[in-house]
Design a protein around this motif. Sequence first.
Motif, PDB file in Angstrom:
ATOM      1  N   ASP A 122       0.942  -1.153  -0.100  1.00  0.00           N
ATOM      2  CA  ASP A 122       0.142   0.009   0.036  1.00  0.00           C
ATOM      3  C   ASP A 122       0.788   1.123  -0.032  1.00  0.00           C
ATOM      4  O   ASP A 122       0.523   2.218  -0.745  1.00  0.00           O
ATOM      5  N   VAL A 123       1.834   1.310   0.750  1.00  0.00           N
ATOM      6  CA  VAL A 123       2.665   2.398   0.903  1.00  0.00           C
ATOM      7  C   VAL A 123       3.556   2.626  -0.321  1.00  0.00           C
ATOM      8  O   VAL A 123       3.648   3.875  -1.050  1.00  0.00           O
ATOM      9  N   ALA A 124       4.068   1.619  -0.931  1.00  0.00           N
ATOM     10  CA  ALA A 124       4.784   1.692  -2.225  1.00  0.00           C
ATOM     11  C   ALA A 124       4.004   2.282  -3.462  1.00  0.00           C
ATOM     12  O   ALA A 124       4.158   3.001  -3.961  1.00  0.00           O
ATOM     13  N   ARG A 125       2.745   1.840  -3.172  1.00  0.00           N
ATOM     14  CA  ARG A 125       1.692   2.286  -4.537  1.00  0.00           C
ATOM     15  C   ARG A 125       1.389   3.644  -4.353  1.00  0.00           C
ATOM     16  O   ARG A 125       1.259   4.328  -5.239  1.00  0.00           O
ATOM     17  N   LEU A 126       1.058   3.790  -3.078  1.00  0.00           N
ATOM     18  CA  LEU A 126       0.888   5.402  -2.618  1.00  0.00           C
ATOM     19  C   LEU A 126       1.900   6.238  -3.420  1.00  0.00           C
ATOM     20  O   LEU A 126       1.659   7.358  -3.971  1.00  0.00           O
ATOM     21  N   VAL A 127       3.057   6.131  -2.829  1.00  0.00           N
ATOM     22  CA  VAL A 127       4.124   6.977  -3.120  1.00  0.00           C
ATOM     23  C   VAL A 127       4.255   6.924  -4.606  1.00  0.00           C
ATOM     24  O   VAL A 127       4.732   7.992  -5.229  1.00  0.00           O
ATOM     25  N   GLU A 128       4.194   5.836  -5.226  1.00  0.00           N
ATOM     26  CA  GLU A 128       4.153   5.839  -6.635  1.00  0.00           C
ATOM     27  C   GLU A 128       3.333   6.976  -7.425  1.00  0.00           C
ATOM     28  O   GLU A 128       3.592   7.732  -8.365  1.00  0.00           O
ATOM     29  N   GLU A 129       2.026   6.801  -6.869  1.00  0.00           N
ATOM     30  CA  GLU A 129       1.012   7.748  -7.283  1.00  0.00           C
ATOM     31  C   GLU A 129       1.167   9.066  -7.070  1.00  0.00           C
ATOM     32  O   GLU A 129       0.968   9.973  -7.859  1.00  0.00           O
ATOM     33  N   LEU A 130       1.799   9.215  -6.122  1.00  0.00           N
ATOM     34  CA  LEU A 130       2.256  10.866  -5.638  1.00  0.00           C
ATOM     35  C   LEU A 130       3.264  11.164  -6.753  1.00  0.00           C
ATOM     36  O   LEU A 130       3.419  12.292  -7.046  1.00  0.00           O
ATOM     37  N   MET A 131       4.405  10.478  -6.787  1.00  0.00           N
ATOM     38  CA  MET A 131       5.615  10.841  -7.661  1.00  0.00           C
ATOM     39  C   MET A 131       5.007  10.928  -9.121  1.00  0.00           C
ATOM     40  O   MET A 131       5.368  11.823  -9.778  1.00  0.00           O
ATOM     41  N   VAL A 132       4.119  10.268  -9.704  1.00  0.00           N
ATOM     42  CA  VAL A 132       3.410  10.295 -10.949  1.00  0.00           C
ATOM     43  C   VAL A 132       2.687  11.577 -11.057  1.00  0.00           C
ATOM     44  O   VAL A 132       2.945  12.419 -11.998  1.00  0.00           O
ATOM     45  N   SER A 133       2.053  11.860  -9.837  1.00  0.00           N
ATOM     46  CA  SER A 133       1.253  13.053 -10.018  1.00  0.00           C
ATOM     47  C   SER A 133       2.010  14.375 -10.261  1.00  0.00           C
ATOM     48  O   SER A 133       1.746  15.345 -10.709  1.00  0.00           O
ATOM     49  N   ASP A 134       3.285  14.356  -9.515  1.00  0.00           N
ATOM     50  CA  ASP A 134       4.086  15.522  -9.529  1.00  0.00           C
ATOM     51  C   ASP A 134       5.004  15.405 -10.843  1.00  0.00           C
ATOM     52  O   ASP A 134       4.903  16.622 -11.572  1.00  0.00           O
TER      53      ASP A 134
END
Length: 356
Positions: A122-134
């Motif tokens: 869950d953390v890994a996917r969240l962080v990925e989501e935030l990175m892609v958003s940026d």
Amino acid sequence: MRIALLGWAGSGKTTVFNAVADSRVPSTPGVLQTEEHVQVVKVQDPRMVRLRDLFKPKKFTLAGLELHDPPGLPAGTEPGDAEKRTRLLGALRESDGYVLVVRGFSTDSYAYPRPAPDPAADVARLVEELMVSDLNLLQGRAERLRENIKKRAKSLEQDQRELAVIERMLPRLEAGKGLQDLEVSVEDERKIRGFQLFSRKPYVLLVNGPAGVPAGLGDGLAFPMPTRIALDGMLAAELAAMDPADRPAFMAEFGIDEPASERVVHAVYQAAGLRSFFTVGEDEVRAWTIRVGDDAVTAASKIHSDLAKGFVRAEVTPYDAIVSAGGLKESKAAMRLEGKDYVVGDGDIVHIRSSV
Ligand SMILES: Nc1nc2c(ncn2[C@@H]2O[C@H](COP(=O)(O)OP(=O)(O)OP(=O)(O)O)[C@@H](O)[C@H]2O)c(=O)[nH]1
Ligand SMILES: [Mg+2]
């Protein structure tokens, strides 16, 4: 300070919100949350209690963190889910920091795509989501700037500068690295702040559930999250909903040594590098929040923008000196006059001299 709970749908954000904000927002099984809940959480501080005893002020005001509980991000792979994630994340950018809430419990009362908890995934996917958003945000902006530059728009020089900053950030994001430790000039920092980038903000990683923080959770992520806590949200919400008189027995029974609000506020202070300074007097004793490294003018601006505009000097007395001397007059010898650039310390008692 505005802090948002951020996590996948059903990770227990509203339960944690209730525990931390001492509120009773219902979380109805099967009903998707659509509204955002907001509440100011008081920052408890034993030093403030001492100051209240000393000054017996008419008004006593603790510092507060504004806590937001938005709807969770849908984890699904439908196009509608991706759109919703983009929209929800867009609305979350303005926070000064985040508490990432990941699920560490199982329940039948919520339909998860994957019933068993998996905090690491869950953390890994969240962080990925935030990175892609940026990454999307900066790529879009860079494209616009390049067009403007080609057209030699009026703002050419500004555009070139902004593009140069973005071009320093993009390769890092593309390489899967966050921007927290990217060093930039004060002027560029102002520009970057305008983008409200997720990968440059502070985070608390909170595992919601009965077990602790799994070993190694949060290691090796695109942006570091050294502040990690585990909280049994359900138990903590139950405690917060109780009559204060019944709380000590419940805390003793379940081995809870600190209320959830204090644990989470403390973690946010640590992750975001926050400090408190105090103003004292017969009228009011009050705590204010600043960041590590903030100067006296920034501190003044928290109290009132006029105080910052007309800033002359800050009268600064350390907390310990006031308490051991027994008052403001009594600790006069320990009072220092500081200028604009003085970096305000944790627990400083400050009085701003202003020409306005
Ligand atoms: N066992 C257990 N259940 C929990 C815990 N925290 C939340 N739940 C349950 O998990 C479900 C979802 O909890 P919420 O707090 O509504 O989760 P949320 O993240 O706010 O959900 P959305 O707003 O829809 O994203 C509810 O049925 C809660 O009772 C916990 O610590 N332990
Ligand atoms: Mg919720």
